[in-house]
Design a protein around this motif. Structure first.
Motif, PDB file in Angstrom:
ATOM      1  N   ARG A   1      54.438  39.467  44.032  1.00 36.43           N
ATOM      2  CA  ARG A   1      54.886  38.680  42.874  1.00 36.43           C
ATOM      3  C   ARG A   1      54.595  39.404  41.570  1.00 36.43           C
ATOM      4  O   ARG A   1      55.407  39.381  40.634  1.00 36.43           O
ATOM      5  N   MET A   2      53.451  40.061  41.497  1.00 32.86           N
ATOM      6  CA  MET A   2      53.109  40.807  40.274  1.00 32.86           C
ATOM      7  C   MET A   2      54.073  41.980  40.060  1.00 32.86           C
ATOM      8  O   MET A   2      54.484  42.258  38.928  1.00 32.86           O
ATOM      9  N   CYS A   3      54.443  42.646  41.156  1.00 40.02           N
ATOM     10  CA  CYS A   3      55.393  43.760  41.043  1.00 40.02           C
ATOM     11  C   CYS A   3      56.754  43.273  40.559  1.00 40.02           C
ATOM     12  O   CYS A   3      57.391  43.914  39.719  1.00 40.02           O
TER      13      CYS A   3
ATOM     14  N   VAL B   1      57.655  52.440  37.326  1.00 39.08           N
ATOM     15  CA  VAL B   1      58.628  52.102  38.367  1.00 39.08           C
ATOM     16  C   VAL B   1      58.150  52.602  39.727  1.00 39.08           C
ATOM     17  O   VAL B   1      58.254  51.895  40.739  1.00 39.08           O
ATOM     18  N   LEU B   2      57.615  53.808  39.765  1.00 40.82           N
ATOM     19  CA  LEU B   2      57.111  54.361  41.015  1.00 40.82           C
ATOM     20  C   LEU B   2      56.000  53.486  41.590  1.00 40.82           C
ATOM     21  O   LEU B   2      56.002  53.166  42.792  1.00 40.82           O
ATOM     22  N   ALA B   3      55.064  53.087  40.736  1.00 40.91           N
ATOM     23  CA  ALA B   3      53.955  52.247  41.192  1.00 40.91           C
ATOM     24  C   ALA B   3      54.464  50.897  41.703  1.00 40.91           C
ATOM     25  O   ALA B   3      54.006  50.390  42.737  1.00 40.91           O
ATOM     26  N   ILE B   4      55.425  50.315  40.993  1.00 39.77           N
ATOM     27  CA  ILE B   4      55.969  49.016  41.384  1.00 39.77           C
ATOM     28  C   ILE B   4      56.617  49.088  42.758  1.00 39.77           C
ATOM     29  O   ILE B   4      56.370  48.236  43.638  1.00 39.77           O
ATOM     30  N   PHE B   5      57.429  50.112  42.996  1.00 40.77           N
ATOM     31  CA  PHE B   5      58.171  50.152  44.251  1.00 40.77           C
ATOM     32  C   PHE B   5      57.347  50.687  45.417  1.00 40.77           C
ATOM     33  O   PHE B   5      57.685  50.429  46.569  1.00 40.77           O
ATOM     34  N   VAL B   6      56.276  51.389  45.134  1.00 41.92           N
ATOM     35  CA  VAL B   6      55.310  51.691  46.192  1.00 41.92           C
ATOM     36  C   VAL B   6      54.695  50.377  46.684  1.00 41.92           C
ATOM     37  O   VAL B   6      54.581  50.130  47.889  1.00 41.92           O
TER      38      VAL B   6
END
Length: 237
Positions: free
Chosen positions: A143-145, A175-180
């Motif tokens: 949810r945080m992502c 963006v990279l951190a979110i989709f990881v």
């Protein structure tokens, strides 16, 4: 006393049925994801010869916004659609992504493309495995992502006017951190879906519908990871 003990054959049959159901869901979800990636990859390679004439910085930015926006639409709106509607949109979107990926193939060197591909594959496999095997509930992180994606879209729009390379680099890292994180979250949702069907909590038809949505979400995770990694590490021709 012994009559109350469970029948070993019955227990084995239930375990076998559950394993079959779990495998079916995994094959369905990751099979659809693979089909979409094959469609996108085929169209990308086919169009790469003409993409050079179409490539502009605004096109890449527009594609990035459209893909992130689709993630939000998908998670909040697609769940109301029917299975055939989701399947049709899935195939159409995979074709569209293939066309946009051709821009990256035309702009970045072959070495950069292979490097980004292998890093993406390794990252996705590792996080998907983590999301599948971990016993920790990743719902809060997911949810945080998703909430963070709204901030990314705002940052991208702001940077259209600022033109800051530093902010652009920061956006890519975020963006990279979110989709990881979303990769692990979506993989865990596949496991939850498989478990729910195996326990008889949902029907096969319902599992297929939600499984197709999860396949699309995982597909988007792969695509955006690849695009972000190649923009961070890739060398242009």
């Amino acid at each position: 006393m012994y009559n109350n003990m469970p029948n070993p054959d019955a227990l084995a049959e239930r375990a076998s049925t559950r394993a079959t159901s779990v495998n079916r869901v995994y094959n369905f979800v990751y099979g659809w994801m693979s089909i979409a990636l094959a469609i996108s990859g085929g169209i990308a390679w086919y169009m790469a010869n003409v993409a050079t004439h179409l490539m502009t910085q605004n096109l890449l930015i527009g594609c990035a916004i459209a893909q992130i926006a689709l993630v939000l639409v998908l998670r909040f709106g697609f769940r109301k659609l029917s299975l055939p509607a989701i399947a049709g949109l899935f195939v159409a979107y995979a074709a569209y992504i293939g066309a946009t990926l051709s821009v990256f193939l035309a702009v970045y060197t072959t070495e950069s493309i292979y490097q980004a591909f292998f890093i993406t594959a390794g990252t996705f496999a590792g996080m998907a495995l983590f999301g599948t095997v971990t016993r920790k509930d990743l719902s809060t992180m997911g949810r945080m992502c998703i909430m963070a994606l709204w901030g990314v879209i705002i940052m991208i729009v702001v940077n259209l006017f600022m033109g800051s390379s530093g902010l652009d680099y920061l956006i890519s890292l975020v963006v990279l951190a979110i989709f990881v994180g979303l990769t692990a979250y979506d993989a865990q949702n596949v496991r939850k879906l498989a478990d729910a069907e195996s326990r008889g909590e949902i029907t096969t038809a319902e599992a297929n519908r939600f499984g197709l949505i999860l396949a699309l979400e995982l597909y988007l995770d792969v695509i955006i990871l690849f695009e972000t990694i190649i923009q961070l590490l890739g060398d242009r021709k």
